[in-house]
Design a protein around this motif. Structure first.
Motif, PDB file in Angstrom:
ATOM      1  N   GLN A 281     -17.679  12.159  18.969  1.00 18.75           N
ATOM      2  CA  GLN A 281     -16.577  13.052  18.616  1.00 18.75           C
ATOM      3  C   GLN A 281     -17.110  14.447  18.318  1.00 18.75           C
ATOM      4  O   GLN A 281     -18.220  14.607  17.815  1.00 18.75           O
ATOM      5  CB  GLN A 281     -15.788  12.509  17.434  1.00 18.75           C
ATOM      6  CG  GLN A 281     -16.541  12.523  16.124  1.00 18.75           C
ATOM      7  CD  GLN A 281     -15.719  11.921  15.003  1.00 18.75           C
ATOM      8  OE1 GLN A 281     -14.918  11.022  15.214  1.00 18.75           O
ATOM      9  NE2 GLN A 281     -15.924  12.418  13.798  1.00 18.75           N
ATOM     10  N   ASP A 282     -16.327  15.427  18.684  1.00 18.00           N
ATOM     11  CA  ASP A 282     -16.641  16.853  18.520  1.00 18.00           C
ATOM     12  C   ASP A 282     -17.871  17.301  19.319  1.00 18.00           C
ATOM     13  O   ASP A 282     -18.343  18.419  19.143  1.00 18.00           O
ATOM     14  CB  ASP A 282     -16.797  17.223  17.036  1.00 18.00           C
ATOM     15  CG  ASP A 282     -15.502  17.024  16.272  1.00 18.00           C
ATOM     16  OD1 ASP A 282     -14.446  17.450  16.789  1.00 18.00           O
ATOM     17  OD2 ASP A 282     -15.537  16.435  15.176  1.00 18.00           O
ATOM     18  N   GLU A 283     -18.363  16.449  20.207  1.00 19.20           N
ATOM     19  CA  GLU A 283     -19.479  16.817  21.081  1.00 19.20           C
ATOM     20  C   GLU A 283     -18.916  17.468  22.343  1.00 19.20           C
ATOM     21  O   GLU A 283     -17.862  17.072  22.842  1.00 19.20           O
ATOM     22  CB  GLU A 283     -20.275  15.561  21.453  1.00 19.20           C
ATOM     23  CG  GLU A 283     -21.531  15.840  22.261  1.00 19.20           C
ATOM     24  CD  GLU A 283     -22.332  14.562  22.532  1.00 19.20           C
ATOM     25  OE1 GLU A 283     -23.025  14.547  23.565  1.00 19.20           O
ATOM     26  OE2 GLU A 283     -22.258  13.610  21.744  1.00 19.20           O
ATOM     27  N   LYS A 284     -19.654  18.446  22.842  1.00 20.38           N
ATOM     28  CA  LYS A 284     -19.233  19.113  24.079  1.00 20.38           C
ATOM     29  C   LYS A 284     -19.364  18.125  25.231  1.00 20.38           C
ATOM     30  O   LYS A 284     -20.358  17.422  25.359  1.00 20.38           O
ATOM     31  CB  LYS A 284     -20.085  20.361  24.334  1.00 20.38           C
ATOM     32  CG  LYS A 284     -19.617  21.142  25.527  1.00 20.38           C
ATOM     33  CD  LYS A 284     -20.360  22.440  25.706  1.00 20.38           C
ATOM     34  CE  LYS A 284     -19.781  23.137  26.918  1.00 20.38           C
ATOM     35  NZ  LYS A 284     -20.440  24.380  27.209  1.00 20.38           N
TER      36      LYS A 284
ATOM     37  N   VAL B 210      -7.466  13.605  24.291  1.00 19.99           N
ATOM     38  CA  VAL B 210      -8.770  12.966  24.099  1.00 19.99           C
ATOM     39  C   VAL B 210      -9.841  14.051  24.033  1.00 19.99           C
ATOM     40  O   VAL B 210     -10.833  13.925  23.325  1.00 19.99           O
ATOM     41  CB  VAL B 210      -9.066  11.953  25.238  1.00 19.99           C
ATOM     42  CG1 VAL B 210     -10.481  11.446  25.184  1.00 19.99           C
ATOM     43  CG2 VAL B 210      -8.075  10.795  25.177  1.00 19.99           C
ATOM     44  N   LEU B 211      -9.612  15.125  24.765  1.00 18.57           N
ATOM     45  CA  LEU B 211     -10.495  16.294  24.747  1.00 18.57           C
ATOM     46  C   LEU B 211      -9.695  17.493  24.257  1.00 18.57           C
ATOM     47  O   LEU B 211      -8.477  17.548  24.428  1.00 18.57           O
ATOM     48  CB  LEU B 211     -11.026  16.601  26.154  1.00 18.57           C
ATOM     49  CG  LEU B 211     -11.803  15.516  26.882  1.00 18.57           C
ATOM     50  CD1 LEU B 211     -12.208  16.020  28.269  1.00 18.57           C
ATOM     51  CD2 LEU B 211     -13.018  15.085  26.094  1.00 18.57           C
ATOM     52  N   TYR B 212     -10.407  18.438  23.662  1.00 17.67           N
ATOM     53  CA  TYR B 212      -9.760  19.696  23.285  1.00 17.67           C
ATOM     54  C   TYR B 212     -10.628  20.844  23.777  1.00 17.67           C
ATOM     55  O   TYR B 212     -11.832  20.699  23.975  1.00 17.67           O
ATOM     56  CB  TYR B 212      -9.513  19.773  21.774  1.00 17.67           C
ATOM     57  CG  TYR B 212     -10.754  19.760  20.912  1.00 17.67           C
ATOM     58  CD1 TYR B 212     -11.381  20.953  20.523  1.00 17.67           C
ATOM     59  CD2 TYR B 212     -11.310  18.557  20.481  1.00 17.67           C
ATOM     60  CE1 TYR B 212     -12.513  20.939  19.731  1.00 17.67           C
ATOM     61  CE2 TYR B 212     -12.447  18.533  19.684  1.00 17.67           C
ATOM     62  CZ  TYR B 212     -13.040  19.719  19.318  1.00 17.67           C
ATOM     63  OH  TYR B 212     -14.167  19.709  18.536  1.00 17.67           O
ATOM     64  N   LYS B 213      -9.976  21.973  24.022  1.00 14.97           N
ATOM     65  CA  LYS B 213     -10.663  23.145  24.561  1.00 14.97           C
ATOM     66  C   LYS B 213     -10.984  24.126  23.456  1.00 14.97           C
ATOM     67  O   LYS B 213     -10.175  24.360  22.561  1.00 14.97           O
ATOM     68  CB  LYS B 213      -9.786  23.832  25.608  1.00 14.97           C
ATOM     69  CG  LYS B 213      -9.492  22.989  26.814  1.00 14.97           C
ATOM     70  CD  LYS B 213      -8.552  23.695  27.777  1.00 14.97           C
ATOM     71  CE  LYS B 213      -8.189  22.755  28.912  1.00 14.97           C
ATOM     72  NZ  LYS B 213      -7.272  23.359  29.877  1.00 14.97           N
TER      73      LYS B 213
END
Length: 127
Positions: free
Chosen positions: A30-33, A63-66
């Motif tokens: 989580q929170d990993e690029k 699930v992903l954020y930009k």
């Protein structure tokens, strides 16, 4: 991972599912690029636009954020969202297909449950 380019499942969906599996297995935290569309395109020898579609599936599902100018990152609750989706969509669909096939073969509910229990018991052999 190898992409099935001759199958019926679109490549961008396969990319999204592979990324989900990487998150579930803990290879991506989580929170990993996450990989960029260009990195994915290089990894799988595909068009960057196809890779972007796979990433966008996950971004649209939150699930992903930009992060503007930095790329995409794995959401804090991504693992839980993926597990929920796979249980409530994928697994339910598979079970329904198995029940339908069992009915076609005149396999009783008890017989089917025994087959499932045997598969659980022998799951080390399935891998």
């Amino acid at each position: 991972m190898f992409l099935n380019t001759s199958g019926s499942k679109p490549i961008y969906v396969q990319i999204a599912e592979w990324l989900e599996t990487e998150i579930l297995s803990g290879n991506i935290q989580q929170d990993e690029k996450i990989y960029s569309q260009y990195q994915l395109a290089d990894m799988f020898n595909i068009n960057p636009a196809t890779a972007a579609k796979g990433l966008n599936i996950l971004a649209d599902a939150s699930v992903l954020y930009k992060k503007r100018g930095l790329g995409m990152f794995v959401a804090t609750n991504a693992k839980e969202m993926i597990l929920s989706k796979r249980k409530n969509q994928t697994l339910k669909r598979l079970v329904k297909d198995i029940v339908i096939e069992a009915e076609h073969l005149n396999v009783s509910e008890n017989e089917l449950l025994q087959l499932i229990q045997a598969a659980y018991k022998d799951r080390g052999e399935l891998e």
